[in-house]
Design a protein around this motif. Sequence first.
Motif, mmCIF file in Angstrom:
data_model
loop_
_atom_site.group_PDB
_atom_site.id
_atom_site.type_symbol
_atom_site.label_atom_id
_atom_site.label_comp_id
_atom_site.label_asym_id
_atom_site.label_seq_id
_atom_site.Cartn_x
_atom_site.Cartn_y
_atom_site.Cartn_z
ATOM 1 N N PRO A 22 0.813 -1.246 0.000
ATOM 2 C CA PRO A 22 -0.074 0.159 -0.113
ATOM 3 C C PRO A 22 0.846 1.299 -0.123
ATOM 4 C CG PRO A 22 0.074 -1.115 2.110
ATOM 5 C CD PRO A 22 0.721 -2.019 1.160
ATOM 6 N N GLN A 23 2.086 1.155 0.433
ATOM 7 C CA GLN A 23 2.980 2.406 0.429
ATOM 8 C C GLN A 23 3.441 3.046 -0.811
ATOM 9 O OE1 GLN A 23 3.948 -0.690 1.025
ATOM 10 N NE2 GLN A 23 5.954 -0.757 1.288
ATOM 11 N N ILE A 24 3.155 2.018 -1.828
ATOM 12 C CA ILE A 24 3.542 2.909 -3.273
ATOM 13 C C ILE A 24 2.248 3.168 -4.048
ATOM 14 C CG2 ILE A 24 5.454 1.391 -3.195
ATOM 15 C CD1 ILE A 24 4.155 -0.376 -5.351
ATOM 16 N N LYS A 25 1.041 3.104 -3.634
ATOM 17 C CA LYS A 25 -0.351 3.500 -4.100
ATOM 18 C C LYS A 25 -0.284 5.022 -4.471
ATOM 19 C CE LYS A 25 -5.376 2.782 -3.851
ATOM 20 N NZ LYS A 25 -6.344 2.366 -3.061
ATOM 21 N N GLY A 26 -0.463 5.041 -5.613
ATOM 22 C CA GLY A 26 -0.637 6.632 -5.995
ATOM 23 C C GLY A 26 0.453 7.358 -6.470
ATOM 24 N N LYS A 27 1.521 6.396 -6.300
ATOM 25 C CA LYS A 27 2.949 7.012 -6.692
ATOM 26 C C LYS A 27 3.428 6.702 -7.846
ATOM 27 C CE LYS A 27 4.051 7.394 -1.610
ATOM 28 N NZ LYS A 27 4.815 6.831 -0.760
ATOM 29 N N LYS A 28 4.473 7.375 -8.576
ATOM 30 C CA LYS A 28 5.251 7.076 -9.676
ATOM 31 C C LYS A 28 6.270 6.187 -9.037
ATOM 32 C CE LYS A 28 4.572 11.273 -12.175
ATOM 33 N NZ LYS A 28 5.273 12.517 -13.047
ATOM 34 N N ILE A 29 6.305 4.835 -9.797
ATOM 35 C CA ILE A 29 7.038 3.635 -9.508
ATOM 36 C C ILE A 29 8.578 3.615 -10.393
ATOM 37 C CG2 ILE A 29 7.108 1.404 -9.365
ATOM 38 C CD1 ILE A 29 4.441 1.201 -9.043
ATOM 39 N N LEU A 75 16.671 7.285 -4.833
ATOM 40 C CA LEU A 75 15.205 7.764 -4.359
ATOM 41 C C LEU A 75 15.227 9.057 -3.514
ATOM 42 C CD1 LEU A 75 12.181 6.896 -4.202
ATOM 43 C CD2 LEU A 75 12.834 5.544 -2.083
ATOM 44 N N ALA A 76 16.029 9.023 -2.738
ATOM 45 C CA ALA A 76 15.972 10.311 -1.729
ATOM 46 C C ALA A 76 16.304 11.561 -2.480
ATOM 47 C CB ALA A 76 17.134 10.218 -0.679
ATOM 48 N N GLU A 77 17.104 11.454 -3.518
ATOM 49 C CA GLU A 77 17.314 12.651 -4.311
ATOM 50 C C GLU A 77 15.980 12.906 -5.171
ATOM 51 O OE1 GLU A 77 19.754 14.856 -4.646
ATOM 52 O OE2 GLU A 77 20.591 13.603 -2.813
ATOM 53 N N VAL A 78 15.660 12.004 -5.855
ATOM 54 C CA VAL A 78 14.407 12.165 -6.767
ATOM 55 C C VAL A 78 13.137 12.568 -5.927
ATOM 56 C CG1 VAL A 78 12.700 10.936 -7.810
ATOM 57 C CG2 VAL A 78 14.914 10.434 -8.156
ATOM 58 N N LYS A 84 14.905 5.137 6.655
ATOM 59 C CA LYS A 84 13.484 5.724 6.788
ATOM 60 C C LYS A 84 12.892 5.601 5.569
ATOM 61 C CE LYS A 84 14.780 8.157 11.116
ATOM 62 N NZ LYS A 84 14.473 7.463 11.891
ATOM 63 N N LEU A 85 12.954 4.849 4.817
ATOM 64 C CA LEU A 85 12.463 4.848 3.313
ATOM 65 C C LEU A 85 11.105 3.803 3.470
ATOM 66 C CD1 LEU A 85 15.717 4.953 1.121
ATOM 67 C CD2 LEU A 85 13.875 6.845 1.545
ATOM 68 N N SER A 86 10.979 2.874 4.500
ATOM 69 C CA SER A 86 9.876 2.094 4.424
ATOM 70 C C SER A 86 8.554 2.426 3.761
ATOM 71 C CB SER A 86 9.532 1.668 5.657
ATOM 72 O OG SER A 86 10.845 0.933 6.203
ATOM 73 N N GLN A 87 8.097 3.856 3.856
ATOM 74 C CA GLN A 87 6.889 4.123 3.177
ATOM 75 C C GLN A 87 7.071 4.621 1.828
ATOM 76 O OE1 GLN A 87 3.992 4.122 5.124
ATOM 77 N NE2 GLN A 87 5.307 3.152 6.511
ATOM 78 N N SER A 88 8.043 4.268 1.056
ATOM 79 C CA SER A 88 8.197 4.489 -0.251
ATOM 80 C C SER A 88 9.102 3.568 -0.928
ATOM 81 C CB SER A 88 8.866 5.959 -0.529
ATOM 82 O OG SER A 88 9.738 6.230 0.320
ATOM 83 N N VAL A 89 9.440 2.355 -0.220
ATOM 84 C CA VAL A 89 10.213 1.058 -0.945
ATOM 85 C C VAL A 89 9.371 -0.091 -0.699
ATOM 86 C CG1 VAL A 89 11.991 -0.402 -0.684
ATOM 87 C CG2 VAL A 89 12.313 2.460 -0.474
ATOM 88 N N ALA A 90 8.932 -0.760 -1.614
ATOM 89 C CA ALA A 90 8.366 -1.900 -1.406
ATOM 90 C C ALA A 90 8.850 -3.100 -2.197
ATOM 91 C CB ALA A 90 6.830 -1.758 -2.189
ATOM 92 N N PHE A 91 8.686 -4.263 -1.885
ATOM 93 C CA PHE A 91 9.498 -5.453 -2.174
ATOM 94 C C PHE A 91 8.109 -6.707 -2.716
ATOM 95 C CE2 PHE A 91 12.146 -3.644 0.764
ATOM 96 C CZ PHE A 91 13.177 -3.714 0.261
ATOM 97 N N ALA A 92 8.069 -6.852 -4.142
ATOM 98 C CA ALA A 92 7.080 -7.806 -4.512
ATOM 99 C C ALA A 92 7.501 -9.183 -4.308
ATOM 100 C CB ALA A 92 6.858 -7.386 -5.885
ATOM 101 N N GLY A 93 8.757 -9.522 -4.015
ATOM 102 C CA GLY A 93 9.055 -10.985 -4.127
ATOM 103 C C GLY A 93 9.304 -11.509 -5.645
ATOM 104 N N TYR A 94 9.209 -12.853 -5.405
ATOM 105 C CA TYR A 94 9.135 -13.526 -6.808
ATOM 106 C C TYR A 94 8.050 -13.496 -7.557
ATOM 107 C CZ TYR A 94 13.808 -15.996 -6.128
ATOM 108 O OH TYR A 94 15.089 -16.306 -5.588
#
Length: 413
Positions: free
Chosen positions: A219-226, A246-249, A278-288
């Motif tokens: 859910p942390q990436i919903k509505g964001k540019k990926i 990511l921090a720079e962008v 402190k990037l957990s709200q904008s970094v996600a891991f989908a797995g295999y």
Amino acid sequence: MKIAMFTDAYYPRINGVTVSVHSYATELTKLGHEVCIVCLEYSEEQQKSAFFDEKESDEHSPFKIVRIPSWSFSAISKEDRVARFDKWRRVKKAMDAFKPAVIHVNSEWVIGYFGAMYALHRKVPFVFTFHTMWEDYLVNYVNFLPDFSLRKIGRSVVKFYLKRADVIIAPTKKIASVVQDYGIQKECEILPTGIPDTREKYSLIRQTAIGMQLSKKCPQIKGKKILLFVGRIVKEKNLSFLFDVLAEVQKKNPKTALLFVGGGPYLDELKELAESRKLSQSVAFAGYIPSNDIVYFYKLAQVFVFPSKTETQGLVTVEAMLSGLPVVAIGELGTVDVMQGDHGGFMVGDDVQVFAEKVLVLLNNQQVRKQKAQEAVKWGEKWKISALTPRLVESYVRAVHVHCDKNLGIIGE
């Protein structure tokens, strides 16, 4: 022609060698050749985690697959295994029954060694593809030996095959130059791994379903540019570099997220690093993700980001391009050969600021992004497997001629 392909990595283990062997074996079979892949048996736990049934999959394969019992290789890698040396007779029996016209070794460990030994003992033409820069990779996996020793071991292992092969194949110009650096005075043929032409038909319904599943899981990436990375989550791919990017962008585009698709031994450490930054709200891991579904992740993203500096090819950049997803990548090793400059995106140096600037161009300038997306699809066409497989067959034919000449004493004196 009967072709036996030996590899220490094959499904359910996924990496560049696996993809290369499977892709070429499939296309060779379509062209009327008879192929046998000699590879490892994997543990039931590995098969379950990858939703892969060796027996069922192998039975439905268009080519023959011979699996050799193996041991865990966890001292170096939890994902890899090593074939049992006492199973040499099984390999020899299988090959004597298959009667290959050429042996193609795609890896350097026990299975690769079995392939080389069979070729030498039975006097079968022998092709070797130099896929992996082991002198660079070993230092990331082994911590009980000094780096200079590991590099020496890596070079020695590869040189064993380079010296004995009738024909050497390198996936990139850079790898071909390493053959010369190793003192091997043989011509090296450059042949990249191709991308399969046929893919599952795109489904808007499936795209919507995957988008919803991803929003629920991440859910942390919903509505964001990926910003998307696809591949094995391993330390040598320089993945922590993307956190700095990511921090720079986000300084200019706060609603930007970073999505990792894939798994690997570095996954837990990377997740911890994201939390500590402190990037957990904008970094996600989908797995295999099943290979047929990867295209939908490319479609969901705005930019494909590839920071690896050790990749011999970086085929995922080609996959991203063929899906119309522009790429920003560090221009080292295989990436240089794939992108050859700013084709399909931007190839940059190992510099966070420059990398982030190019990402921002693709996020903020729709005209440039559209141009790069169209360019990416056109450029990616060069790596389709149907165009490359006939060149592999030519390498096999050449190996037969070189082998015959050696036996007649015409060359190699």
